[in-house]
Design an enzyme around this catalytic site. Structure first.
Site, PDB file in Angstrom:
ATOM      1  N   ASN A  88       0.823  -1.219   0.000  1.00 52.91           N
ATOM      2  CA  ASN A  88       0.000   0.000   0.000  1.00 52.91           C
ATOM      3  C   ASN A  88       0.856   1.267   0.000  1.00 52.91           C
ATOM      4  O   ASN A  88       0.343   2.368   0.173  1.00 52.91           O
ATOM      5  CB  ASN A  88      -0.888   0.032   1.246  1.00 52.91           C
ATOM      6  CG  ASN A  88      -1.741  -1.207   1.371  1.00 52.91           C
ATOM      7  OD1 ASN A  88      -2.364  -1.633   0.401  1.00 52.91           O
ATOM      8  ND2 ASN A  88      -1.755  -1.807   2.548  1.00 52.91           N
ATOM      9  N   HIS A 174     -14.222  -2.464   6.817  1.00 47.46           N
ATOM     10  CA  HIS A 174     -13.010  -3.138   7.295  1.00 47.46           C
ATOM     11  C   HIS A 174     -13.229  -3.806   8.658  1.00 47.46           C
ATOM     12  O   HIS A 174     -14.053  -3.356   9.466  1.00 47.46           O
ATOM     13  CB  HIS A 174     -11.885  -2.106   7.404  1.00 47.46           C
ATOM     14  CG  HIS A 174     -10.550  -2.705   7.678  1.00 47.46           C
ATOM     15  ND1 HIS A 174      -9.995  -2.761   8.930  1.00 47.46           N
ATOM     16  CD2 HIS A 174      -9.669  -3.319   6.851  1.00 47.46           C
ATOM     17  CE1 HIS A 174      -8.812  -3.365   8.869  1.00 47.46           C
ATOM     18  NE2 HIS A 174      -8.597  -3.704   7.606  1.00 47.46           N
ATOM     19  N   GLU A 219     -16.370   3.437   3.329  1.00 53.75           N
ATOM     20  CA  GLU A 219     -14.948   3.692   3.029  1.00 53.75           C
ATOM     21  C   GLU A 219     -14.854   4.525   1.764  1.00 53.75           C
ATOM     22  O   GLU A 219     -15.781   4.508   0.949  1.00 53.75           O
ATOM     23  CB  GLU A 219     -14.213   2.355   2.861  1.00 53.75           C
ATOM     24  CG  GLU A 219     -14.098   1.630   4.191  1.00 53.75           C
ATOM     25  CD  GLU A 219     -13.439   0.261   4.104  1.00 53.75           C
ATOM     26  OE1 GLU A 219     -12.761  -0.031   3.100  1.00 53.75           O
ATOM     27  OE2 GLU A 219     -13.609  -0.498   5.073  1.00 53.75           O
ATOM     28  N   SER A 223     -10.460  -1.712  -0.347  1.00 54.70           N
ATOM     29  CA  SER A 223      -9.163  -2.270  -0.733  1.00 54.70           C
ATOM     30  C   SER A 223      -9.264  -3.623  -1.429  1.00 54.70           C
ATOM     31  O   SER A 223      -8.347  -4.021  -2.141  1.00 54.70           O
ATOM     32  CB  SER A 223      -8.263  -2.395   0.486  1.00 54.70           C
ATOM     33  OG  SER A 223      -8.793  -3.347   1.368  1.00 54.70           O
ATOM     34  N   ASP A 248     -13.992   6.093   6.161  1.00 56.60           N
ATOM     35  CA  ASP A 248     -12.660   5.512   6.364  1.00 56.60           C
ATOM     36  C   ASP A 248     -11.934   5.679   5.031  1.00 56.60           C
ATOM     37  O   ASP A 248     -12.261   5.010   4.050  1.00 56.60           O
ATOM     38  CB  ASP A 248     -12.822   4.035   6.748  1.00 56.60           C
ATOM     39  CG  ASP A 248     -11.481   3.293   6.816  1.00 56.60           C
ATOM     40  OD1 ASP A 248     -10.490   3.792   6.251  1.00 56.60           O
ATOM     41  OD2 ASP A 248     -11.449   2.203   7.407  1.00 56.60           O
ATOM     42  N   HIS A 251      -7.338   4.045   2.137  1.00 58.99           N
ATOM     43  CA  HIS A 251      -6.691   3.835   0.836  1.00 58.99           C
ATOM     44  C   HIS A 251      -6.852   5.007  -0.127  1.00 58.99           C
ATOM     45  O   HIS A 251      -6.283   4.993  -1.220  1.00 58.99           O
ATOM     46  CB  HIS A 251      -7.212   2.541   0.185  1.00 58.99           C
ATOM     47  CG  HIS A 251      -6.818   1.323   0.957  1.00 58.99           C
ATOM     48  ND1 HIS A 251      -5.638   0.663   0.728  1.00 58.99           N
ATOM     49  CD2 HIS A 251      -7.426   0.688   1.981  1.00 58.99           C
ATOM     50  CE1 HIS A 251      -5.535  -0.351   1.576  1.00 58.99           C
ATOM     51  NE2 HIS A 251      -6.610  -0.360   2.346  1.00 58.99           N
ATOM     52  N   LYS A 282      -0.628   3.162   4.788  1.00 59.24           N
ATOM     53  CA  LYS A 282      -0.791   2.961   3.336  1.00 59.24           C
ATOM     54  C   LYS A 282       0.144   3.965   2.636  1.00 59.24           C
ATOM     55  O   LYS A 282       1.333   3.763   2.586  1.00 59.24           O
ATOM     56  CB  LYS A 282      -2.249   3.141   2.911  1.00 59.24           C
ATOM     57  CG  LYS A 282      -3.274   2.562   3.869  1.00 59.24           C
ATOM     58  CD  LYS A 282      -3.250   1.073   3.962  1.00 59.24           C
ATOM     59  CE  LYS A 282      -4.321   0.573   4.914  1.00 59.24           C
ATOM     60  NZ  LYS A 282      -4.001  -0.651   5.584  1.00 59.24           N
TER      61      LYS A 282
HETATM   62  N1  PLP Z   1      -9.290   0.670   7.398  1.00 58.88           N
HETATM   63  C1  PLP Z   1      -9.035   0.115   6.212  1.00 58.88           C
HETATM   64  C2  PLP Z   1      -9.977   0.358   5.074  1.00 58.88           C
HETATM   65  C3  PLP Z   1      -7.898  -0.676   6.025  1.00 58.88           C
HETATM   66  O1  PLP Z   1      -7.651  -1.236   4.829  1.00 58.88           O
HETATM   67  C4  PLP Z   1      -7.029  -0.882   7.128  1.00 58.88           C
HETATM   68  C5  PLP Z   1      -5.816  -1.725   6.988  1.00 58.88           C
HETATM   69  O2  PLP Z   1      -5.764  -2.682   6.281  1.00 58.88           O
HETATM   70  C6  PLP Z   1      -7.340  -0.301   8.360  1.00 58.88           C
HETATM   71  C7  PLP Z   1      -8.476   0.480   8.457  1.00 58.88           C
HETATM   72  C8  PLP Z   1      -6.465  -0.520   9.555  1.00 58.88           C
HETATM   73  O3  PLP Z   1      -5.300   0.220   9.418  1.00 58.88           O
HETATM   74  P1  PLP Z   1      -3.869  -0.195  10.015  1.00 58.88           P
HETATM   75  O4  PLP Z   1      -3.381  -1.386   9.257  1.00 58.88           O
HETATM   76  O5  PLP Z   1      -3.059   1.024   9.759  1.00 58.88           O
HETATM   77  O6  PLP Z   1      -4.051  -0.477  11.469  1.00 58.88           O
END
Ligand code: PLP
Length: 440
Positions: A88, A174, A219, A223, A248, A251, A282
Site C-alpha cells: 500500500n 473493514h 470507506e 481495498s 474511512d 486507501h 498505506k
Molecule cells: N481501514 C481500512 C480500510 C484498512 O484497509 C485498514 C488496513 O488494512 C485499516 C483500516 C487498519 O489500518 P492499520 O493497518 O493502519 O491499522
C-alpha cells in the site's frame, strides 16, 4: 434481509467479499474443540499448505520497502528479489529520500520513543504539528492521531456512537470498523456494498430523534476491489436525512483528489463529510491512524476513545515520517500523476491480455476463473519474481477469489511489463487446474 439488524455474530458473518473475515468463523465453524485440539487442527492445515508450497504468508523481507524488495524464499531458503505489486506504499514514501532524512534528523533530536499515551506524556510539538497539518490537509477543524488505523476505527466507533444511536454501514467495511461495532454492541444495520439505494431504504426507516443520532459508515476506496464509494449520492442522502457521515479513507488518502486529500476531495464533497478517518500505514508507508472532524468532536473523542486513552503514542520518528510524507504529497504532485499513469498502463495491458479488470484507485482486483487453483497460481507469480496478494477461498466464495495488484508511483514501465508477462504465463498455465473444494 435488508433491514435485518446485525448482531455480534452477524457483524462478521455472511462474509461476501470485504476485508472482514475471521478464520474462527471459517476453519473452526461448528467445531467444539479444546485448545489443544484447535491448535493441532490448525497445525495440520498449515502443514498441508507448507508441504504443497501454498503458504506465502510472512515472506521474510530483508531490504528497503520499495518497488523491488529482497526476500528469503520460504521454499529454497535463498535470498531473491521480487517486484512488489502487493504494497500500500502507493507513492513510494516508505523509501523517499526526504522522508528518510527527516526521520534521521528526528531521531537525533527526540530519540526513538516516548513511553506513554497522549493524554499523559505522549504528546510532543511534532504530534501537535502533525494534527494541525492533517486537519488542514483534510479541510477539517481538528485531527487526532492514534497508534494504528485499527485503533482509530475501534476508538471512533466505540467512543462516538452510543447504544441508543443507529449505525448504518457498508457490508464490506473493514474488520477494525466491524470490531468496534461488536465491542460497543451497537444497534447496527448493513447495506449492500456501494448501494446508495440500500442506504436510502434503511434511512426511510431510521431517523435521528432528540436524544439519538443516525451514523453512516463507508470507506472511500475499498481495498479488496479498488472500487470507490458513490460519495456524491451518499452525501446527499445523509444530508437529507440528518445523518452523520463517517468515511474511512485509509486507501484514498494521498492518492485520490486533486491535491491527494482523499476521496471526499475527488467528489468535491469534503465539507459535507462529518468525520474522516485515515491511516499512516498505506500512502505514508509507516504505521498509525487519525480522525479528523470538528474541534468539539475531536476534543470529546480524546477522552472517550479508549484505544486513544489507553495506548502509547506513536514515536516522534514515525510522526516525522508522516510530516515529511505530507511535504512530498504537497510538493510533488507528479508522483500522483505517475501513479495514475501506471494504473492506466497496467489496466490497458491486462485488458489486452483478454482479462477483464477495472479500477478507480491504485488497486486492481483480478477475478480468478473458478477453474484456476489460486494457490498454485500465487506460487507461480512468486517463482516468476512477482509479489502479489491473493484473496482465497474459504475467506471468499470460490467464484470470488482474486489477486490484488497494488501499483506504486515508482514502478517502471519495465516492472509493469514483467507483471503483465507473468500474468499471461500464470493465466495460461494455471487456468485448468482442478477446482479447490476444501480449505486444506
Ligand atoms: N481501514 C481500512 C480500510 C484498512 O484497509 C485498514 C488496513 O488494512 C485499516 C483500516 C487498519 O489500518 P492499520 O493497518 O493502519 O491499522
Amino acid at each position: 434481509m435488508l433491514l435485518s439488524k446485525t448482531t455480534n455474530d452477524t457483524v462478521c458473518q455472511e462474509y461476501s467479499g470485504g476485508e472482514n473475515f475471521s478464520l474462527r468463523d471459517i476453519l473452526l465453524k461448528g467445531k467444539r474443540l479444546n485448545l489443544t485440539e484447535r491448535v493441532n487442527y490448525f497445525s495440520g492445515f498449515l502443514n498441508n499448505l507448507n508441504e504443497s508450497k501454498q503458504n506465502l504468508c510472512m515472506r521474510l523481507v530483508s531490504s528497503v520497502s520499495d518497488r523491488e524488495i529482497e526476500i528469503t524464499d520460504p521454499y529454497t531458503g535463498n535470498k531473491r528479489k521480487l517486484l512488489m505489486f502487493g504494497s500500500n506504499n502507493y507513492l513510494g514514501l516508505a523509501s523517499h529520500p526526504h522522508v528518510r532524512k527527516e526521520v534521521e534528523k528526528c531521531i537525533s533530536s527526540y530519540g526513538v520513543g516516548i513511553g506513554g499515551p497522549p493524554l499523559l506524556n505522549g504528546y510532543t510539538k511534532l504530534h501537535q504539528e502533525l494534527e494541525e497539518r492533517l486537519a488542514n490537509f483534510k479541510h477539517k477543524e481538528a485531527a487526532m492521531i492514534f497508534s494504528t488505523g485499527y485503533g482509530a476505527n475501534v476508538g471512533l466507533v466505540t467512543g462516538l456512537i452510543n447504544c441508543n444511536d443507529k449505525l448504518l454501514y457498508d457490508e464490506y467495511s473493514h474488520a477494525s470498523f466491524c470490531d468496534g461495532i461488536k465491542m460497543a454492541n451497537l444497534d447496527s444495520y448493513k447495506f449492500k456494498h456501494n448501494s446508495a439505494e440500500g442506504l436510502a431504504e434503511l434511512l426511510k426507516h431510521y431517523s435521528p430523534t432528540k436524544s439519538s443520532d443516525i451514523f453512516v459508515g463507508v470507506e472511500g476506496v475499498y481495498s479488496m476491489d479498488g472500487d470507490i464509494a458513490p460519495l456524491d449520492k451518499i452525501v446527499s442522502l445523509t444530508k437529507k436525512n440528518g445523518a452523520i457521515l463517517m468515511i474511512d479513507d485509509a486507501h484514498g488518502t494521498g492518492v485520490m483528489g486533486k491535491t491527494g486529500s482523499g476521496t471526499a476531495e475527488h467528489f468535491g464533497v469534503t465539507d459535507e463529510v462529518d468525520i474522516i478517518m485515515g491511516t499512516f500505514s498505506k500512502t505514508f508507508g509507516v504505521v498509525g491512524g487519525f480522525v479528523c472532524s470538528t474541534k468539539p468532536i475531536i476534543d470529546y473523542l480524546r477522552f472517550f476513545a479508549r484505544s486513544y486513552m489507553f495506548s502509547a503514542s506513536l514515536p516522534p520518528m514515525v510522526i516525522s515520517a508522516v510530516l515529511a510524507g505530507l511535504d512530498v504529497i504537497e510538493t510533488e504532485p507528479e508522483l500522483r500523476e505517475k501513479l495514475q499513469r501506471n494504473v492506466k498502463y497496467t489496466l490497458d495491458g491486462i485488458k489486452r491480455l483478454g482479462i477483464s479488470a477495472d479500477t478507480q484507485s491504485a488497486i486492481i482486483a483480478l477475478r480468478v476463473p473458478e477453474t484456476m487453483n489460486i494457490r498454485k497460481a500465487a506460487y507461480k507469480f512468486h517463482k516468476l519474481g512477482i509479489f502479489v496478494n491473493s484473496v482465497e477461498y474459504p475467506a471468499v466464495p470460490l467464484n470470488q477469489q482474486r489477486f490484488r495488484i497494488s501499483l506504486m508511483a515508482n514502478h517502471t514501465r519495465e516492472d509493469i511489463y514483467k507483471l503483465l508477462q507473468s500474468l499471461q504465463v500464470v493465466w495460461a498455465e494455471c487456468n485448468s487446474e482442478k477446482i479447490q473444494t476444501k480449505a486444506a
